[in-house]
Design a protein around this motif. Structure first.
Motif: not given
Length: 372
Positions: A36-49
């Motif tokens: 998912n190349p969306d920058p918002v998704a990348a930040e959400k992935f860090k939060e989920v991790t």
């Protein structure tokens, strides 16, 4: 706390370790930057991790439930690496960390897959031979000789860690570290499996079948869930990612979902008009060239390009016409062309620059550079 970790993972506060793991894996597949190349998704992935790393660890989860945040801070200024070590050092360990598990999830793997343009157009089922790790067929992942099992460590008595007590001016200082005899597992392999050397898995070559959807392009990654390496101790397999590379076609150039091609026709055919057959990836199209067609003219066929990946419809096919100036003319052919030139009043050529107007050269250049 800025975000509640249970809400981040979408689980309740009584969720089991398995429920937390399933929730994390589901969110990771949706938000991972590779998928998912969306920058918002990348930040959400860090939060989920971050949430998963906290709630999947028993000690960190207990501290989190007591009000200490997972980012290393709390109202008192101590995080998991602060308050826990402070309490352990001066008052002794108040909680048992527990032994490490020998069973862990395997790593994800990424391999390159070369296909041609026709395979990308139709989609394919492809058999792949890969180097991977599979469950040991002798011990079935138990890590021990069949009929035996790990024994409780005599040094730590199954706790996985050992404590050392030192005296200081402040009293007894108790420190804890992984047991050196069992490496923190709490058990030792008295009779490790000779086939896998106590790993519970072995390296081998395996053949996998992969479904490659129509419309993939260079850089597309296809995820095969659970087809990566088996983890230590026969743990769950990781995922296998196939990174697609589409080879160049001999006559068709791909730009996104569109296809482009160049066709050369004789000067006489461009002047008089003609038709010809053009072979696409899935059919033969009848192309009509109007009389007076100029070199550089583009004929577009709507919906004759590449399938749109996981969407309806197809791109377009653009055919650029190149008018070929004849060479090696005979004297008779030169005479005929000269006669035509005289009849058209072109025997005394006067060249004037083209006026640079929005409707003229500028618009043509703009169209040429913006054309896919």
């Amino acid at each position: 706390m800025a975000n509640d970790f249970y809400d981040v993972l979408g689980v309740d506060t009584e969720a089991s370790a398995e429920e937390i793991k399933k929730a994390y894996r589901k969110l990771a597949r949706e938000l991972h930057p590779d998928l998912n190349p969306d920058p918002v998704a990348a930040e959400k992935f860090k939060e989920v991790t971050t949430a998963y790393e906290t709630l999947s660890d028993d000690q960190k989860r207990r501290m989190y439930d007591l009000g200490f945040s997972g980012n290393g801070s709390s109202a008192g200024g101590f995080g998991f690496g602060g308050l826990g070590d402070f309490v352990d050092a001066f008052f002794g360990s108040t909680q048992q960390r527990g032994p490490r598990s020998r069973t862990r999830r395997g790593q994800d793997a990424l391999i390159r897959l070369d296909i041609d343009l026709l395979e990308a157009f139709t989609g394919i089922n492809k058999d792949l031979t890969v180097e991977t790790a599979v469950v040991c067929n002798v011990c079935n992942g138990s890590c021990c000789v069949p009929g035996t099992s790990p024994t409780v460590c005599s040094m730590c008595r199954g706790r996985g860690d050992v404590q050392a007590v030192q005296r200081s001016l402040l009293g007894q200082v108790v420190s804890s570290r992984p047991c050196p005899q069992c490496s923190g597992f709490g058990t030792v392999l008295a009779t490790p499996c000779s086939e896998c050397s106590g790993e519970g898995r072995v390296r081998t070559r395996a053949t996998l079948n992969a479904q490659i959807p129509a419309g993939v392009d260079t850089g597309t990654r296809v995820q095969l869930v659970g087809r990566g390496e088996v983890g230590p101790g026969g743990g769950d397999a990781g995922d296998l990612y196939l990174e697609v590379v589409v080879k160049q076609h001999k006559s068709l150039h791909r730009v996104g979902d569109d296809l482009q091609s160049l066709v050369t026709i004789p000067m006489s055919a461009a002047a008089l008009g003609t038709t010809f057959d053009f072979k696409t990836l899935d059919a033969t199209e009848k192309i009509t060239v109007k009389a007076g067609t100029q070199s550089g003219t583009v004929i577009s066929l709507r919906g004759r390009g590449m399938p749109r990946l996981r969407r309806e419809g197809r791109g377009d096919l653009h055919i650029e016409i190149i008018v070929e100036t004849p060479t090696g003319l005979t004297e008779e052919q030169k005479g005929l062309l000269k006669k035509i030139s005289e009849m058209r009043g072109e025997d005394s050529l006067v060249v004037e620059p083209v006026k640079l107007s929005e409707s003229g050269l500028f618009s043509k250049l703009r169209d040429a550079f913006s054309r896919p």
